[in-house]
Design a protein around this motif. Structure first.
Motif, short mmCIF file in Angstrom:
data_model
loop_
_atom_site.label_atom_id
_atom_site.label_comp_id
_atom_site.label_asym_id
_atom_site.label_seq_id
_atom_site.Cartn_x
_atom_site.Cartn_y
_atom_site.Cartn_z
N ARG A 108 1.03 -0.99 -0.37
CA ARG A 108 -0.44 0.05 0.01
C ARG A 108 1.19 0.66 0.01
N GLY A 109 1.91 1.31 -0.37
CA GLY A 109 2.89 2.07 -0.01
C GLY A 109 3.03 2.77 1.10
N ARG A 110 3.02 2.14 2.68
CA ARG A 110 3.24 3.03 3.91
C ARG A 110 4.56 2.45 4.22
N LEU A 111 5.49 1.80 3.78
CA LEU A 111 6.30 1.16 3.87
C LEU A 111 7.70 1.32 2.44
N ALA A 112 8.90 1.18 2.86
CA ALA A 112 9.15 0.96 1.11
C ALA A 112 10.87 0.20 1.52
N ILE A 113 11.33 -0.48 0.64
CA ILE A 113 12.43 -0.80 0.92
C ILE A 113 13.80 -0.16 0.13
N VAL A 114 14.62 -0.06 0.49
CA VAL A 114 15.77 0.55 0.24
C VAL A 114 17.26 -0.73 -0.07
N PHE A 115 17.85 -0.01 -0.99
CA PHE A 115 18.96 -0.95 -0.89
C PHE A 115 20.79 -0.13 -0.86
N VAL A 116 20.86 -0.47 0.10
CA VAL A 116 22.07 0.28 0.68
C VAL A 116 22.93 -0.47 1.49
N ASN A 117 24.60 -0.40 0.62
CA ASN A 117 25.11 -1.68 0.91
C ASN A 117 25.21 -2.82 0.77
N GLY A 118 25.08 -2.73 -0.14
CA GLY A 118 24.12 -4.83 -1.05
C GLY A 118 23.09 -4.91 -0.02
N HIS A 119 22.41 -4.47 1.02
CA HIS A 119 21.44 -4.82 1.74
C HIS A 119 20.26 -4.17 1.33
N TYR A 120 19.56 -5.34 1.38
CA TYR A 120 17.48 -4.47 1.47
C TYR A 120 17.76 -4.16 2.73
N GLU A 121 16.77 -3.38 3.06
CA GLU A 121 16.24 -3.05 3.92
C GLU A 121 14.68 -2.28 4.14
N VAL A 122 13.87 -2.80 5.06
CA VAL A 122 12.46 -1.79 5.01
C VAL A 122 12.52 -0.35 6.34
N VAL A 123 11.71 0.59 5.45
CA VAL A 123 12.03 1.65 6.07
C VAL A 123 10.51 2.40 6.04
N ALA A 124 10.36 2.82 6.93
CA ALA A 124 9.24 3.73 6.79
C ALA A 124 9.24 5.06 5.54
N GLU A 125 7.76 5.02 4.77
CA GLU A 125 7.02 6.01 4.04
C GLU A 125 8.56 7.13 4.51
#
Length: 179
Positions: free
Chosen positions: A119-136
């Protein structure tokens, strides 16, 4: 010490007539120049041009170094944002699939994160070769700095427009249905 002209005359390599003509030529040149004017030397012009070119190259190099330093600073800011705001997905029971660099990737997430991710309330970011889940909100801050760092962030406005035109909007999808 005798001048070069005198030495050439003694050695017999030059004659008195040519030496006299050269002296007169120099005298005429000096008299034609106004007082205070400096004779422009070709070697001085080349040296000045070389200095200017070197200064320009140095400016370009400094500009490139500055841009590289700015990129590193932005990457450090993004890393810090992710480190301080990432959500814990260690208890990931489900896997969330998404596309990154034209490849389908899969990360484990908690079951209560799947719906907010879609739904777009959380996002996935790619930093330092790892995927992390953060807030919108954090993902939006990261996007201001570098859009490529945010891999998945669904837009809420597009979903609401699609919901209005959806002919199956009245049919609810069962919770236990997995693709």
């Amino acid at each position: 010490m005798a001048s070069l002209q005198d030495q050439l005359l003694k050695a017999g390599l030059a004659d008195e007539k040519k030496a006299k003509a050269i002296r007169q030529e120099k005298r005429k040149k000096r008299k034609q120049q106004p007082k205070g004017a400096v004779e422009v030397n070709e070697a001085q012009l080349r040296a000045q041009k070389a200095r200017e070119e070197k200064a320009e190259r140095d400016r370009q190099l400094n500009l490139a170094r500055q841009q590289e330093a700015e990129k590193k600073a932005i990457q450090a800011q993004i890393r810090q944002l992710v480190e301080t705001n990432r959500l814990d997905r260690s208890r990931g029971e489900e896997s969330y699939q998404f596309v990154h660099d034209k490849k389908i990737k899969k990360i484990p997430v908690a079951s209560d994160m799947v719906d907010p991710l879609s739904r777009g309330r959380l996002a996935i970011v790619f930093v330092n070769g790892h995927y992390e889940v953060v807030a919108e909100a954090v993902a939006r801050k990261i996007m201001e700095r570098d859009e490529q760092a945010v891999v998945v962030l669904h837009d809420k406005a597009q979903q609401s427009e699609a919901d209005e035109d959806d002919p199956y909007a009245g049919y609810e999808i069962p919770d236990d249905l997995m693709w």
